[in-house]
Write an enzyme that holds these catalytic residues in place. Structure first.
Site, PDB file in Angstrom:
ATOM      1  N   LYS A   1       5.466   5.230   1.955  1.00 35.03           N
ATOM      2  CA  LYS A   1       4.800   5.996   0.898  1.00 35.03           C
ATOM      3  C   LYS A   1       4.350   7.346   1.440  1.00 35.03           C
ATOM      4  O   LYS A   1       4.507   8.383   0.776  1.00 35.03           O
ATOM      5  CB  LYS A   1       3.590   5.230   0.368  1.00 35.03           C
ATOM      6  CG  LYS A   1       2.804   5.994  -0.702  1.00 35.03           C
ATOM      7  CD  LYS A   1       1.396   5.500  -0.844  1.00 35.03           C
ATOM      8  CE  LYS A   1       0.540   5.937   0.338  1.00 35.03           C
ATOM      9  NZ  LYS A   1      -0.896   5.601   0.168  1.00 35.03           N
ATOM     10  N   SER A   2       3.759   7.351   2.623  1.00 31.93           N
ATOM     11  CA  SER A   2       3.237   8.594   3.188  1.00 31.93           C
ATOM     12  C   SER A   2       4.338   9.635   3.357  1.00 31.93           C
ATOM     13  O   SER A   2       4.154  10.815   3.018  1.00 31.93           O
ATOM     14  CB  SER A   2       2.571   8.318   4.542  1.00 31.93           C
ATOM     15  OG  SER A   2       1.448   7.486   4.394  1.00 31.93           O
TER      16      SER A   2
ATOM     17  N   ARG B   1       4.892  13.137   0.970  1.00 27.68           N
ATOM     18  CA  ARG B   1       4.938  14.436   1.647  1.00 27.68           C
ATOM     19  C   ARG B   1       6.263  15.135   1.370  1.00 27.68           C
ATOM     20  O   ARG B   1       6.306  16.356   1.130  1.00 27.68           O
ATOM     21  CB  ARG B   1       4.710  14.246   3.150  1.00 27.68           C
ATOM     22  CG  ARG B   1       3.247  14.026   3.519  1.00 27.68           C
ATOM     23  CD  ARG B   1       3.090  13.494   4.931  1.00 27.68           C
ATOM     24  NE  ARG B   1       1.688  13.429   5.338  1.00 27.68           N
ATOM     25  CZ  ARG B   1       0.829  12.485   4.942  1.00 27.68           C
ATOM     26  NH1 ARG B   1       1.236  11.521   4.122  1.00 27.68           N
ATOM     27  NH2 ARG B   1      -0.429  12.500   5.361  1.00 27.68           N
TER      28      ARG B   1
ATOM     29  N   GLY C   1      -4.614   8.328  -3.385  1.00 29.30           N
ATOM     30  CA  GLY C   1      -5.292   9.406  -2.675  1.00 29.30           C
ATOM     31  C   GLY C   1      -4.379  10.584  -2.428  1.00 29.30           C
ATOM     32  O   GLY C   1      -4.819  11.745  -2.464  1.00 29.30           O
TER      33      GLY C   1
ATOM     34  N   ARG D   1     -13.862   7.734  -5.419  1.00 31.67           N
ATOM     35  CA  ARG D   1     -13.348   8.174  -4.123  1.00 31.67           C
ATOM     36  C   ARG D   1     -13.846   9.583  -3.810  1.00 31.67           C
ATOM     37  O   ARG D   1     -13.940  10.435  -4.704  1.00 31.67           O
ATOM     38  CB  ARG D   1     -11.819   8.124  -4.097  1.00 31.67           C
ATOM     39  CG  ARG D   1     -11.279   6.725  -4.306  1.00 31.67           C
ATOM     40  CD  ARG D   1      -9.820   6.616  -3.983  1.00 31.67           C
ATOM     41  NE  ARG D   1      -9.575   6.731  -2.542  1.00 31.67           N
ATOM     42  CZ  ARG D   1      -8.385   6.557  -1.979  1.00 31.67           C
ATOM     43  NH1 ARG D   1      -7.333   6.272  -2.734  1.00 31.67           N
ATOM     44  NH2 ARG D   1      -8.236   6.676  -0.669  1.00 31.67           N
TER      45      ARG D   1
ATOM     46  N   GLN E   1      -6.568  13.147   4.674  1.00 31.20           N
ATOM     47  CA  GLN E   1      -5.784  13.679   3.559  1.00 31.20           C
ATOM     48  C   GLN E   1      -6.266  15.060   3.128  1.00 31.20           C
ATOM     49  O   GLN E   1      -5.487  15.855   2.596  1.00 31.20           O
ATOM     50  CB  GLN E   1      -5.827  12.711   2.372  1.00 31.20           C
ATOM     51  CG  GLN E   1      -5.013  11.454   2.593  1.00 31.20           C
ATOM     52  CD  GLN E   1      -5.094  10.488   1.430  1.00 31.20           C
ATOM     53  OE1 GLN E   1      -5.950  10.621   0.556  1.00 31.20           O
ATOM     54  NE2 GLN E   1      -4.208   9.516   1.409  1.00 31.20           N
TER      55      GLN E   1
ATOM     56  N   GLU F   1      -5.834   2.219   8.097  1.00 32.56           N
ATOM     57  CA  GLU F   1      -5.179   1.492   7.011  1.00 32.56           C
ATOM     58  C   GLU F   1      -4.684   0.117   7.454  1.00 32.56           C
ATOM     59  O   GLU F   1      -4.416  -0.757   6.625  1.00 32.56           O
ATOM     60  CB  GLU F   1      -4.009   2.307   6.467  1.00 32.56           C
ATOM     61  CG  GLU F   1      -2.866   2.467   7.449  1.00 32.56           C
ATOM     62  CD  GLU F   1      -1.950   3.622   7.101  1.00 32.56           C
ATOM     63  OE1 GLU F   1      -0.770   3.368   6.840  1.00 32.56           O
ATOM     64  OE2 GLU F   1      -2.427   4.777   7.078  1.00 32.56           O
TER      65      GLU F   1
ATOM     66  N   ARG G   1     -13.594  -0.950   1.970  1.00 32.78           N
ATOM     67  CA  ARG G   1     -12.830  -2.024   2.601  1.00 32.78           C
ATOM     68  C   ARG G   1     -13.654  -2.829   3.592  1.00 32.78           C
ATOM     69  O   ARG G   1     -13.384  -4.024   3.776  1.00 32.78           O
ATOM     70  CB  ARG G   1     -11.578  -1.448   3.274  1.00 32.78           C
ATOM     71  CG  ARG G   1     -10.483  -1.087   2.286  1.00 32.78           C
ATOM     72  CD  ARG G   1      -9.257  -0.499   2.929  1.00 32.78           C
ATOM     73  NE  ARG G   1      -8.190  -0.326   1.947  1.00 32.78           N
ATOM     74  CZ  ARG G   1      -7.096   0.393   2.146  1.00 32.78           C
ATOM     75  NH1 ARG G   1      -6.917   1.017   3.296  1.00 32.78           N
ATOM     76  NH2 ARG G   1      -6.178   0.496   1.203  1.00 32.78           N
TER      77      ARG G   1
END
Length: 425
Positions: A26-27, A31, A96, A124, A172, A314, A345
């Site tokens: 995903k990251s 990007r 995010g 958030r 981020q 994470e 979390r």
């Protein structure tokens, strides 16, 4: 969306021996999409992750003027900017990367763009995004919330220049500014001030992706990034497997005393999930390459660990689940920033493992875990995909463990539940 009934996660009374190919990162996908949208020509993103977070990103970039042509194998992005000034809205969901990466991009175009998302997204932290853009001269209306929803009033460009930010709540914030910085009139000289920056591998990933597209980035000084203004080259890329998502399968191997081969593990990567090598060894296991696979295996015992996870926060939920099954106590440190993720979390992990009979206490920056006999119950996920991953790892050794909402895993792993059942049941 109606919440599904709790799902009985599979229990396993034998060591796991499996080979798995996890979905793409995903990251990296998000990007690549952002950079393709501000590039000087069309780019193709091969093997993109098709999940809720990446779909929200692609949809948002279309709202901002790009064109995204999607097939199962590749997404082709043709850059573009909004031509009108009519108000529009971007749905961030709980992503995010969308809520933080795209406000600087929206500031490059004309007219107002409102960012909003799921109810949980409104909790958030977004103050750094808002304050940093204001410091660059961008008008933002947030009704003094420092959170979603807020409206970016783009004027067609951003001057850029020198900027100081405190990004200690999330890396981020840094990545967001760096991704858009080549399009700023004067580039960006970004300096982080405050507590140590968390999840630094994600910033290193951003810098690497910018350089792959010909952007001049100087990161030779700690906590400072100088991005020169200029074109972002179009680039066709293929996305690596998501090594953070591989963690749930690695956790399964550790929990059951087995082994798992993760296919197509990259030889070099900036992904935080590459830290699974040292984490598995800390638990007493091994990792070794077999061609394009990386094989992770449990040791004779599952040792307690003392781990600083500041750069790879994470991974904490699955690590905590494995630690709750270990032979001795564990201390997970350096992850105070997890309180601002999809949910708090640290509180969520302590609450849910303790609901099963565990003994987990929060510290200022992490968790202390003293393994106890666990029993079945409903494990709540708080709409957080990583909490669901922690739950299914625990369920392998805890009969009658129900996951409150396993569907939340679609955020980064479509069809996770049936894949998991086929692999471990």
């Amino acid at each position: 969306m109606e919440t599904p009934l709790p799902w009985l996660a599979p229990y396993r009374d034998a060591p796991l021996d499996a080979r798995v190919l996890v979905p793409s990162s995903k990251s990296l996908t998000n990007r690549a999409l952002v950079l393709a949208a501000i590039a000087e020509g069309p780019s193709t993103v091969g093997r993109p992750l098709g999940s809720r977070d990446t779909t929200l990103m692609a949809d948002a970039l279309v709202t901002l003027g790009a064109d995204v042509e999607r097939t199962p194998a590749a997404w082709t992005v043709t850059p573009g900017r909004r031509t009108g000034t009519a108000p529009t809205t971007i749905d961030c969901g709980l992503a995010g990367t969308v809520m933080r990466f795209l406000p600087p991009v929206a500031a490059l175009g004309p007219g107002p763009v409102t960012f909003d998302g799921d109810e949980g997204a409104r909790a958030r932290p977004m103050g750094t995004t808002i304050s940093s853009l204001r410091a660059l001269g961008v008008e933002i209306d947030d009704a003094d919330r420092s959170a979603l929803p807020f409206t970016v009033h783009g004027t067609g460009g951003v001057a850029g220049g020198i900027l100081e930010v405190d990004a200690s709540a999330s890396s981020q914030f840094v990545s967001a500014l760096l991704l858009a910085a080549p399009a700023f009139d004067h580039g960006l000289d970004l300096r982080h001030v405050g507590a140590p920056l968390p999840s630094l591998p994600h910033v290193e990933m951003t810098v690497a992706e910018l350089r792959r597209r010909g952007v001049d980035v100087d990161d030779s000084q700690p906590d400072r990034w100088r991005v020169a203004p200029g074109a972002v080259a179009a680039l066709d890329v293929e996305i690596e497997p998501d090594l953070s998502n591989a963690g749930v399968f690695i956790g399964a191997a550790l929990a059951t005393g087995g082994r798992v081969a993760v296919r197509r593990w990259p030889h070099e990567t900036q992904q935080a999930g590459d830290a699974w090598h040292r984490i598995v060894r800390a638990f007493g296991g091994t990792s070794e390459r077999d061609g394009d696979d990386m094989v992770f295996a449990a040791g004779n015992t599952l040792s307690g660990v003392d781990l600083d996870l500041h750069d790879v926060g994470e991974l904490t939920p699955v690590v905590a689940a494995v630690a709750a099954l270990a032979d001795g106590p564990s201390h997970l440190r350096g992850v105070a920033h997890l309180r601002g993720h999809e949910t708090d979390r640290l509180a969520a992990l302590a609450t849910e493992i303790n609901r099963l009979g565990g003994h987990v206490t929060e510290t200022d920056d992490g968790l202390r875990i003293s393994p106890q006999p666990l029993h079945g119950a409903i494990f709540r996920t708080y709409h957080d995909h990583r909490m669901a991953h922690a739950a299914v790892v625990l369920a392998l050794r805890v009969p009658e463990l129900f996951v409150e909402n396993v569907r939340t895993t679609v955020k980064t792993y479509p069809n996770f539940a049936p894949v998991w059942e086929r692999l471990v049941a």
